[in-house]
Scaffold this motif. Structure first.
Motif, mmCIF file in Angstrom:
data_model
loop_
_atom_site.group_PDB
_atom_site.id
_atom_site.type_symbol
_atom_site.label_atom_id
_atom_site.label_comp_id
_atom_site.label_asym_id
_atom_site.label_seq_id
_atom_site.Cartn_x
_atom_site.Cartn_y
_atom_site.Cartn_z
ATOM 1 N N GLU A 41 11.620 -0.990 13.381
ATOM 2 C CA GLU A 41 10.157 -1.230 13.405
ATOM 3 C C GLU A 41 9.659 -1.040 11.812
ATOM 4 O O GLU A 41 10.125 -0.065 11.209
ATOM 5 N N PRO A 42 8.721 -1.809 11.439
ATOM 6 C CA PRO A 42 8.184 -1.810 10.144
ATOM 7 C C PRO A 42 7.283 -0.375 9.983
ATOM 8 O O PRO A 42 6.453 0.098 10.662
ATOM 9 N N LEU A 43 8.056 0.687 9.227
ATOM 10 C CA LEU A 43 7.166 1.758 8.967
ATOM 11 C C LEU A 43 6.164 1.634 7.825
ATOM 12 O O LEU A 43 6.739 1.331 6.861
ATOM 13 N N SER A 44 5.168 2.186 8.021
ATOM 14 C CA SER A 44 4.088 2.079 7.006
ATOM 15 C C SER A 44 4.691 3.215 6.358
ATOM 16 O O SER A 44 5.194 4.308 6.682
ATOM 17 N N SER A 45 4.315 3.315 4.721
ATOM 18 C CA SER A 45 5.038 4.419 3.909
ATOM 19 C C SER A 45 4.271 5.741 4.328
ATOM 20 O O SER A 45 5.196 6.597 4.119
ATOM 21 N N GLN A 46 3.302 5.761 4.978
ATOM 22 C CA GLN A 46 2.790 7.139 5.018
ATOM 23 C C GLN A 46 3.442 7.804 6.430
ATOM 24 O O GLN A 46 3.289 8.996 6.737
ATOM 25 N N ASP A 47 4.121 6.878 7.530
ATOM 26 C CA ASP A 47 4.944 7.535 8.365
ATOM 27 C C ASP A 47 6.124 8.047 8.033
ATOM 28 O O ASP A 47 6.980 8.467 8.628
ATOM 29 N N THR A 48 6.705 7.401 6.690
ATOM 30 C CA THR A 48 8.033 7.835 6.148
ATOM 31 C C THR A 48 7.966 9.070 5.738
ATOM 32 O O THR A 48 7.267 9.029 4.381
ATOM 33 N N ALA A 49 8.732 9.991 6.021
ATOM 34 C CA ALA A 49 8.831 11.310 5.294
ATOM 35 C C ALA A 49 9.928 10.830 4.232
ATOM 36 O O ALA A 49 9.611 11.558 3.062
ATOM 37 N N ILE A 50 11.045 10.677 4.577
ATOM 38 C CA ILE A 50 12.262 10.547 3.860
ATOM 39 C C ILE A 50 12.847 9.147 3.849
ATOM 40 O O ILE A 50 12.796 8.570 5.042
ATOM 41 N N ALA A 51 13.326 8.594 2.546
ATOM 42 C CA ALA A 51 13.716 7.225 2.576
ATOM 43 C C ALA A 51 14.939 7.206 1.851
ATOM 44 O O ALA A 51 14.811 7.572 0.614
ATOM 45 N N LEU A 52 15.916 6.861 2.433
ATOM 46 C CA LEU A 52 17.308 6.517 1.503
ATOM 47 C C LEU A 52 17.615 5.217 1.607
ATOM 48 O O LEU A 52 17.691 4.604 2.536
ATOM 49 N N GLU A 53 17.826 4.524 0.554
ATOM 50 C CA GLU A 53 18.305 3.331 0.233
ATOM 51 C C GLU A 53 19.403 2.926 -0.628
ATOM 52 O O GLU A 53 19.396 3.451 -1.719
ATOM 53 N N GLY A 54 20.468 2.582 0.134
ATOM 54 C CA GLY A 54 21.857 2.087 -0.668
ATOM 55 C C GLY A 54 22.587 3.226 -1.322
ATOM 56 O O GLY A 54 23.092 3.202 -2.529
ATOM 57 N N VAL A 55 22.246 4.474 -0.904
ATOM 58 C CA VAL A 55 22.630 5.698 -1.547
ATOM 59 C C VAL A 55 24.072 5.657 -1.397
ATOM 60 O O VAL A 55 24.882 5.897 -0.381
ATOM 61 N N SER A 56 24.703 6.028 -2.758
ATOM 62 C CA SER A 56 26.210 6.235 -2.701
ATOM 63 C C SER A 56 26.603 7.459 -3.695
ATOM 64 O O SER A 56 25.805 7.622 -4.408
ATOM 65 N N ARG A 57 27.689 8.108 -3.265
ATOM 66 C CA ARG A 57 27.925 9.261 -4.312
ATOM 67 C C ARG A 57 29.378 9.542 -4.240
ATOM 68 O O ARG A 57 30.110 9.510 -3.067
ATOM 69 N N SER A 58 30.033 9.533 -5.283
ATOM 70 C CA SER A 58 31.562 9.937 -5.364
ATOM 71 C C SER A 58 31.761 11.354 -5.998
ATOM 72 O O SER A 58 30.822 11.461 -7.020
ATOM 73 N N TYR A 59 32.662 12.109 -5.869
ATOM 74 C CA TYR A 59 32.935 13.229 -6.489
ATOM 75 C C TYR A 59 34.198 12.983 -7.350
ATOM 76 O O TYR A 59 35.139 12.112 -7.115
ATOM 77 N N ARG A 60 34.438 13.717 -8.497
ATOM 78 C CA ARG A 60 35.535 13.623 -9.128
ATOM 79 C C ARG A 60 36.492 14.776 -8.600
ATOM 80 O O ARG A 60 35.952 15.967 -8.605
ATOM 81 N N SER A 61 37.649 14.441 -8.385
ATOM 82 C CA SER A 61 38.588 15.411 -7.995
ATOM 83 C C SER A 61 40.067 15.402 -8.753
ATOM 84 O O SER A 61 40.017 14.457 -9.532
ATOM 85 N N ARG A 62 40.793 16.238 -8.790
ATOM 86 C CA ARG A 62 41.960 16.302 -9.438
ATOM 87 C C ARG A 62 42.683 15.017 -9.104
ATOM 88 O O ARG A 62 43.486 14.516 -9.895
ATOM 89 N N ARG A 63 42.691 14.555 -7.934
ATOM 90 C CA ARG A 63 43.562 13.439 -7.106
ATOM 91 C C ARG A 63 42.469 12.066 -7.288
ATOM 92 O O ARG A 63 42.645 11.304 -6.441
ATOM 93 N N GLY A 64 41.777 11.997 -8.507
ATOM 94 C CA GLY A 64 41.203 10.666 -8.645
ATOM 95 C C GLY A 64 39.606 10.886 -7.977
ATOM 96 O O GLY A 64 39.146 11.963 -7.302
ATOM 97 N N PRO A 65 38.797 10.020 -7.850
ATOM 98 C CA PRO A 65 37.463 10.048 -7.347
ATOM 99 C C PRO A 65 37.628 10.055 -5.928
ATOM 100 O O PRO A 65 38.178 9.467 -5.300
#
Ligand SMILES: Nc1ncnc2c1ncn2[C@@H]1O[C@H](COP(=O)(O)OP(=O)(O)OP(=O)(O)O)[C@@H](O)[C@H]1O
Ligand SMILES: [Mg+2]
Lengths: 250, 269
Positions: B11-35
């Protein structure tokens, strides 16, 4: 309680052995004073010992106070400013390698026979354990706790005061315990390098004058000072860190 | 009552109804065995005053996602906003974050621990304690104000941590597996307690959990994440009014059981 009983037994055994060795044929009074002779010397010279004890005690306590103020202060600064920590840490370690015995006469030359050089030496010896332990304590805080403070909107100072300093307290007391015991040795070195009063000087003088029993009396009192300081720090820790009953850190 | 809503109509949410919005969120960590890719292109919206549960297999990036929303981390890619705030610092200011562990300070009593949230914002110690006290009454912790954390049960410690989160006074509550460390009986009690607390507080809440039944019991909507790298694979509306009464009774409701099954299917897909 049982721990203390064992300690007392061990001490008694040591004194008995000491008495035994001192009464062996061929061990004369100049080489080794027996516990009994030492006790007699303490009784006989009590006013002399007491007046010199106050001098040494003053050097020890003031020197410790300086070391605590400077040590805790620089640990906090090094914690807050990382470049400072990286620059100063090697120097801190190096300061520990300075042979204090050699340095002491120079201090006396630079200052005078007064209390100044003794304080400098006590503080120099005690600075290291205090600084290193407080710094370790400040850095030992769980990252998650720091994250929590960040999410609560706390300032750097607020986090330091409310989380990092309390966390470092047990470490601080560990450092202080070490410092308290070595502080007495520091004061003695200081007095050996040049002094006209103090237990260290009394012991040195007694040695030269072949008053062996008096030397032993001085050593016993110096030891008692160190043990008393250690106990005092432990009591203070119990009062200040009640959430870690009897625990020591690091 | 219509329950089995198919794939939540976007459903189209009006911006005022939306408290939190994530769009295309990516996250990598570096570790000893690569990302290590923790999150891959997460799209998610949370409505104002909605309670959203986030479920997913262990290590799929739930905590990472929550920390990103909280402003404790920034994503590598994508955009995040909470109450319209986009920068991490701004998000920190509107979100209250409760970690997986209670993180109580052992030298502070229960009241002092809760009051920490106010002290961190510059309120004086006594005033902070005074303001925190009524919540202890309200949330069943009366008489434990002066207990040290070591003297509290696991459930009570968790309640104190939750009160601290409430006292931060933020619009958005982010709760990361608040009951993970508890035994199952205490856990059940705490779920009912939290259901009431959330109903009383009327804030936007995101609750991370491993437990699908907990998710359906507590939330208006359940978002299911895939195994690592996490992304949203299903969103399930829970059209049952909140709070849902005693947990045991709520769970016997056939609608409830059907929703749990759907969430489990999405998890295992
Ligand atoms: N600081 C970090 N450095 C490196 N890797 C990390 C770090 N934090 C998380 N990870 C990795 O990212 C992935 C996601 O972690 P995260 O803690 O977000 O998962 P989670 O879904 O909360 O797991 P759990 O259910 O066990 O709490 C995991 O594989 C984890 O090993
Ligand atoms: Mg997690």
């Amino acid at each position: 309680m049982r721990r203390y009983l064992l300690s007392a037994l061990l001490l008694a055994a040591f004194v008995a052995l000491w008495q035994l060795v001192a009464s062996l044929p061929g061990v004369d009074d100049l080489t080794l004073a027996s516990p009994a002779e030492t006790a007699r010397a303490i009784g006989r010279d009590r006013s002399l010992l007491a007046s010199n004890m106050w001098v040494t005690l003053e050097e020890v306590l003031l020197g410790l106070a300086i070391a605590v103020a400077l040590g805790a202060g620089s640990a906090i600064l090094m914690h807050l400013f990382r470049p400072l920590r990286e620059a100063a840490y090697p120097l801190l370690v190096a300061s520990q390698a300075i042979p204090v015995v050699v340095l002491a006469p120079l201090f006396v030359l630079a200052f005078d026979y007064g209390i100044g050089p003794k304080l400098a030496i006590v503080a120099l010896i005690c600075f290291f354990p205090v600084t290193v332990n407080v710094l370790d304590g400040l850095r030992s805080v769980e990252p998650e706790l720091l994250k929590l403070m960040r999410s609560l909107g706390a300032s750097r100072l607020s986090t330091l005061v409310r989380v990092e300093l309390p966390s470092a307290l047990p470490f601080f007391f560990s450092g202080l315990r070490v410092a308290a015991t070595v502080s007495v040795i520091g004061a003695v070195f200081g007095e050996w390098a040049g002094a006209d009063k103090g237990l260290g000087r009394l012991v040195l003088l007694g040695n030269n004058q072949l008053q062996t029993a008096r030397v032993y009396a001085g050593v016993v009192i110096l030891t008692l000072i160190a043990v008393a300081l250690f106990a005092l720090v432990t009591l203070a820790e119990r009062a200040a860190v009640p959430w870690r009953r009897g625990g020591t850190a690091g | 009552m219509k329950t089995d809503l198919e794939a939540p109509a976007k459903e189209p949410l009006s911006s005022q109804d939306t408290a939190i919005a994530l769009e295309g969120v990516s996250r990598s960590y570096r570790s000893r065995r690569g990302p290590v890719r923790a999150l891959a292109r997460v799209d998610l919206r949370v409505r104002a005053r909605e309670a959203l549960a986030l479920v997913g297999p262990s290590g799929c990036g739930k905590s990472t996602l929550l920390e990103i929303v909280a402003g404790l981390q920034e994503p590598d890619e994508g955009t995040v906003s909470a109450l319209g705030r986009r920068g991490a610092r701004e998000r920190l200011g509107v979100c209250a974050y409760m970690a997986q562990r209670d993180l109580l300070l052992p030298w502070r009593d229960a009241l002092g621990n809760a009051a920490l949230a106010l002290e961190a914002q510059g309120v004086g110690r006594r005033e902070a304690r005074r303001r925190a006290a009524p919540l202890f009454e309200r949330f069943g912790l009366a008489r434990f104000e002066r207990s040290l954390p070591a003297e509290l049960s696991g459930g009570m410690r968790q309640r104190v941590a939750f009160l601290r989160t409430l006292l931060a006074g933020r619009e958005v509550l982010l709760l990361d597996e608040p009951f993970a460390a508890l035994d199952s009986i205490t856990r059940g009690e705490m779920q009912e307690w939290l259901a009431d607390a959330l109903a009383a507080e009327e804030r936007t809440a995101v609750l991370v959990t491993h437990d699908v039944e907990e998710a359906v019991y507590l939330a208006d909507r359940v978002a299911v994440l895939s195994p690592r790298p996490g992304s949203v694979v299903a969103e399930i509306e829970v059209p049952l009014p909140r709070p849902r009464g005693r947990r045991r009774e709520a769970m016997t409701d056939p609608d409830f059981a059907r929703l749990v099954r759907r969430a489990l299917e999405a998890l295992e897909r």
